[in-house]
Design an enzyme around this catalytic site. Sequence first.
Site, PDB file in Angstrom:
ATOM      1  N   GLY A  71     -25.896  13.683  33.874  1.00 48.49           N
ATOM      2  CA  GLY A  71     -25.063  14.529  33.028  1.00 48.49           C
ATOM      3  C   GLY A  71     -23.698  14.787  33.636  1.00 48.49           C
ATOM      4  CB  THR A  72     -22.617  15.548  37.103  1.00 45.66           C
ATOM      5  OG1 THR A  72     -23.480  16.685  37.221  1.00 45.66           O
ATOM      6  CG2 THR A  72     -21.315  15.804  37.831  1.00 45.66           C
ATOM      7  CB  THR A 237     -26.113  -3.192  39.979  1.00 44.40           C
ATOM      8  OG1 THR A 237     -25.264  -4.223  40.476  1.00 44.40           O
ATOM      9  CG2 THR A 237     -27.436  -3.794  39.524  1.00 44.40           C
ATOM     10  CB  CYS A 326     -25.088  24.578  40.031  1.00 47.85           C
ATOM     11  SG  CYS A 326     -25.863  23.431  38.898  1.00 47.85           S
TER      12      CYS A 326
HETATM   13  C1  PLP Z   1     -27.991  19.820  34.328  1.00 48.01           C
HETATM   14  C2  PLP Z   1     -26.797  19.849  33.463  1.00 48.01           C
HETATM   15  C3  PLP Z   1     -25.739  18.948  33.666  1.00 48.01           C
HETATM   16  C4  PLP Z   1     -25.705  17.976  34.811  1.00 48.01           C
HETATM   17  O1  PLP Z   1     -26.637  16.948  34.671  1.00 48.01           O
HETATM   18  P1  PLP Z   1     -27.081  16.120  35.986  1.00 48.01           P
HETATM   19  O2  PLP Z   1     -27.857  14.980  35.439  1.00 48.01           O
HETATM   20  O3  PLP Z   1     -27.914  17.055  36.811  1.00 48.01           O
HETATM   21  O4  PLP Z   1     -25.848  15.701  36.691  1.00 48.01           O
HETATM   22  C5  PLP Z   1     -24.664  19.008  32.802  1.00 48.01           C
HETATM   23  N1  PLP Z   1     -24.634  19.884  31.781  1.00 48.01           N
HETATM   24  C6  PLP Z   1     -25.620  20.759  31.558  1.00 48.01           C
HETATM   25  C7  PLP Z   1     -25.525  21.695  30.407  1.00 48.01           C
HETATM   26  C8  PLP Z   1     -26.738  20.786  32.393  1.00 48.01           C
HETATM   27  O5  PLP Z   1     -27.710  21.659  32.173  1.00 48.01           O
END
Ligand code: PLP
Length: 388
Positions: A71-72, A237, A326
């Site tokens: 997600g990051t 990759t 976090c």
């Molecule tokens: C956990 C989270 C992320 C980050 O995702 P990762 O895969 O841990 O990097 C981004 N946005 C929200 C809303 C999240 O809860």
Amino acid sequence: MKQIYLDNNATTPVDERVLDAMLPYLKGMYGNPSSVHFSGREAKAAMENAREQVAKFINADPSEIYFTSGGTESDNIALKGAAFLNKDKRNHIIVSSIEHHAILESAHYLEKEDFKVDYLVVDKDGFVSPDELKDKITDKTSIVSIMQANNEVGSIQDIPALSAITKEAGAVFHTDSVQAVGKIKIDVDELGADMLSISGHKVYGPKGIGVVYIKKGKRITPLFHGGHHEKKRRAGTENIPGIVGIGTALELAESLRESEHHRLDALAEFFIDGVMNAVPNVYMNGPRNERRVSSTVNLSFEYIEGESIILSLDMKGIGVASGSACTSGSLSASHVLTAMSVPIELAQGSIRFSMGRFTTKEDLEYTISVLPEIIEKLRLMSPLYSKK
Ligand SMILES: *Cc1c(COP(=O)(O)O)cnc(C)c1O
């Protein structure tokens, strides 16, 4: 001791069914999808099958799905990628003040790179106002990023309204759907999203895999440079076991979404009532209605600090979070609760209980049963409590 995991917004366990789908790609099927020979073809077929699963999940075309490390990274690619692409013509960005740090810190970075950023405020339930977006957006705005569901309090934004305003101004709309996945419907057409982020480990898939959806015709400046992977938008990759995992995880999440929604909704209501009846001076952060992801329950326990509640619950085998995972470890109050104008004393005493696929009613009954003693003990030690 029995372990009760109520921190599913931080991460989720990998579902057995996801693991089973992944295992062959961690064992014999090790091919690099860029290889032309038999083992590359096998890996590539698995990757494209997963891309179709992901596309179907959000009602997109497979060509609009890009695999990332999570997600990051997806948030970074969307925000920075769209910002840098248009820097000369449009150097203004709008995000909400309750975004995940992946968006907020990217926005702070872009400010240092001479972009102008506006942070939309939220009301006491954690909602941005479409009217404020209308006021702030200009013909210099390149991208607007507003999360679909918040990770700390669960508020669900009116994404179709926000994306429509954005489109009218000629800007690109991104939404972080990480906390919406498997909980509420995600259809990129209905949402009006140009870009959208998903993470594997928040939906019973593995860590280190994510997806960014980029609508056909929308462009970005890539962050990584290297090989021709992911149509040159994300070099490196591909993580084939992770990709197979996220594809399977999303397919599974969709098949369970309705039934899980009803089950977790009932469990959350049971839990909120249970805690409020058992413990005095408890306040809920976020809306108690259908505009919240019901599995996210954020409660403030007056007169005590969240950290001490976490430690006491941990000693009983119960895992919860204060604010966002976090920021735990830092003493400042959560930026989300602060933006919602929750008084600082209450913000510091907030606990996020996040339920998931493997949460049972017994887990919650046990948690409710141990809370009164823990809270009473901590309050008796609190100078704030004795002074009242
Ligand atoms: C956990 C989270 C992320 C980050 O995702 P990762 O895969 O841990 O990097 C981004 N946005 C929200 C809303 C999240 O809860």
